[in-house]
Design an enzyme around this catalytic site. Structure first.
Site, PDB file in Angstrom:
ATOM      1  N   ALA A  24       0.806  -1.218   0.000  1.00  0.00           N
ATOM      2  CA  ALA A  24       0.000   0.000   0.000  1.00  0.00           C
ATOM      3  C   ALA A  24       0.840   1.268   0.000  1.00  0.00           C
ATOM      4  O   ALA A  24       0.296   2.370  -0.098  1.00  0.00           O
ATOM      5  CB  ALA A  24      -0.934   0.009   1.215  1.00  0.00           C
ATOM      6  N   ARG A  29       9.542   8.816  -1.341  1.00  0.00           N
ATOM      7  CA  ARG A  29      10.945   9.108  -1.675  1.00  0.00           C
ATOM      8  C   ARG A  29      11.296   8.741  -3.112  1.00  0.00           C
ATOM      9  O   ARG A  29      12.345   9.135  -3.615  1.00  0.00           O
ATOM     10  CB  ARG A  29      11.863   8.376  -0.707  1.00  0.00           C
ATOM     11  N   GLY A 149      17.586  -1.837  12.063  1.00  0.00           N
ATOM     12  CA  GLY A 149      17.317  -2.336  13.396  1.00  0.00           C
ATOM     13  C   GLY A 149      18.152  -3.573  13.668  1.00  0.00           C
ATOM     14  O   GLY A 149      18.410  -4.379  12.771  1.00  0.00           O
ATOM     15  N   TYR A 357      16.134   0.900 -42.792  1.00  0.00           N
ATOM     16  CA  TYR A 357      14.941   0.792 -41.945  1.00  0.00           C
ATOM     17  C   TYR A 357      13.914  -0.081 -42.655  1.00  0.00           C
ATOM     18  O   TYR A 357      13.508   0.207 -43.788  1.00  0.00           O
ATOM     19  CB  TYR A 357      14.320   2.156 -41.653  1.00  0.00           C
TER      20      TYR A 357
END
Length: 455
Positions: A24, A29, A149, A357
């Site tokens: 969600a 950033r 952490g 091309y």
């Protein structure tokens, strides 16, 4: 609220394992209006990696999206989707899927951690199911732990997770870092999610607080250590680039292991669906877009770009060639330097060696397309088809104005503009008449000089 598969949420099977993917986040950033999980890695939205790998391990997948994320919900189909209408943190997001937990084991993953392999997911689920483990989590030992952490261990059990900002010097010296992915039984997860609080600076419910709830319950919490590259979070364009590098390294290794030669691997960019058969050779600085299949023995030379094309076997592409979607290059055919083809089929052994091309064209086997040739396929509204027969020779600087058919064995004179069909075996001249004025060049130059002197 389930927006896609109500039966999957309301009637879960009791023994089924469930992966809940939190997707969600808006990705502030990233500086983008596109949902973060829709940003591509190797040509595929990052969420797709996680869904595909989770589908190999878990019985059911539930994706949590934010309001207005219809494109994310569509990508998640046919899996169940629930909406987190108020973005109140990762713990709150996980609670939105509680009805789908059932009574089996539940793992909560993050859509912006897309590189976790099925093997690591399986190890997490197996760790939860061994040794009376109440909660299993993923951890890593990054080269630079930075502000992750830290996972505090006692023996083989996790005692707590401490955030970097709250850690003392001794705790910051710990090298084992939390990746945030958790796995527990559905009943435990529901209870712990109901216990977490939002008494923090952000006023959000954090999924990581479930670890403290499990420890307080006296449950065994154990960590599964996975490679850092698998557990990278993507929150910025720079981190997206780092994840792209990881995916490309995996893809390059896979194609080389399967029999492809990459002369300078770090300069070759692949898509997740790129197929390179054995004995293909790829030179430096080649980019493969989505939908490419290169058959055995083909050589892709430097600085070529291939997308949505089938090539070979034993064909030669480049250098500096561009193959656009819908192109099909036959066995032993050649697309040379500075040649672009789009929605074009080249028959076996056909050659367009340079400066050409070809759009919306069919080129027969053995045909030779001279330098500077173009197919004029677009009239401003519609695309038209050019057909060039087998063994035809298209002279340099020819212009083929579609719709037009050039038959088998035809020769077109250099510099021709071909606006009408050419029958088999004919030679076509489409030039303006040339006239020569003897001695006029010197007089013409003098005339120009006189004008320049007169200003």
């Amino acid at each position: 609220m389930n927006t896609q598969t109500d039966t999957a949420v309301s009637s879960p099977a009791s023994s089924m394992s469930t992966a809940v993917i939190l997707a969600a986040g808006r990705g502030t950033r990233m500086k983008s209006e596109r949902p973060k999980v829709m940003h591509p890695l190797a040509g595929q939205p990052m969420l797709r990696y996680l869904i595909d790998n989770a589908a190999q391990v878990f019985d059911r997948i539930v994706v949590v999206v934010g309001p207005g994320m219809e494109d994310v919900a569509a990508l998640a189909a046919p899996h169940a989707v629930v909406v987190q209408h108020d973005r109140l943190g990762t713990g709150h997001a996980a609670r939105q899927a509680e009805e789908a937990f059932g009574t089996g084991d539940v793992a909560v993953l993050y859509g912006d951690n897309p590189l976790i392999t099925s093997g690591t997911m399986r190890a997490l689920l197996e760790r939860k199911r061994r040794d009376d483990t109440a909660l299993a989590l993923l951890a890593m030992e990054p080269a630079d732990p930075g502000r992750y952490g830290r996972v505090v261990m006692q023996g083989d059990q996790v005692t707590r997770i401490v955030e970097w900002a709250d850690a003392n010097d001794q705790e910051r010296a710990i090298g084992l870092c939390n990746a945030g992915v958790l796995c527990a039984s559905a009943g435990d997860f529901r209870r712990w999610l109901s216990e977490i609080r939002n008494d923090n600076a952000q006023g959000e419910y954090y999924l990581g607080d479930v670890v403290a709830c499990a420890v307080a319950d006296g449950g065994r919490v154990r960590a599964v250590v996975a490679p850092e590259d698998e557990l990278r979070g993507i929150n910025s364009r720079a981190e997206l680039a780092m994840a792209e590098a990881c995916v490309q390294a995996r893809l390059r290794q896979a194609v080389m292991a399967a029999g492809t030669t990459l002369i300078a691997p770090d300069t070759v960019f692949l898509c997740v669906d790129t197929v390179l058969e054995p004995d293909t050779v790829v030179h430096p600085h080649v980019v493969f877009g989505p939908g490419v299949h290169i058959r055995r023995g083909t050589e892709i030379h430097a600085f070529s770009h291939v997308e949505g094309a089938v090539v070979g076997p034993d064909a030669s592409i480049g250098p500096y060639a561009r193959l656009r979607p819908g192109s099909d290059v036959g066995e032993g055919a050649r697309v040379g330097n500075f040649v672009e083809i789009k929605a074009t089929t080249l028959g076996a052994g056909a050659k367009a060696s340079h400066l050409t091309y070809l759009g919306n064209a069919t080129v027969g086997s053995g045909a030779n397309i001279g330098a500077g040739t173009i197919t004029c396929n677009y009239d401003g509204v519609f695309k038209h088809q050019t057909e060039i027969g087998a063994d035809s020779f298209i002279g340099s600087d020819s212009v083929l104005v579609a719709p037009v058919r050039v038959g088998d064995g035809v020769i077109t004179a250099a510099g021709s503009v071909i606006t009408q069909d050419v029958p088999d075996g004919a030679m076509a001249f489409g030039r303006a008449r040339q006239s020569n004025r003897d001695g006029y060049a010197q007089a013409f130059r003098q005339k120009l000089k006189n004008k320049k002197e007169q200003g």
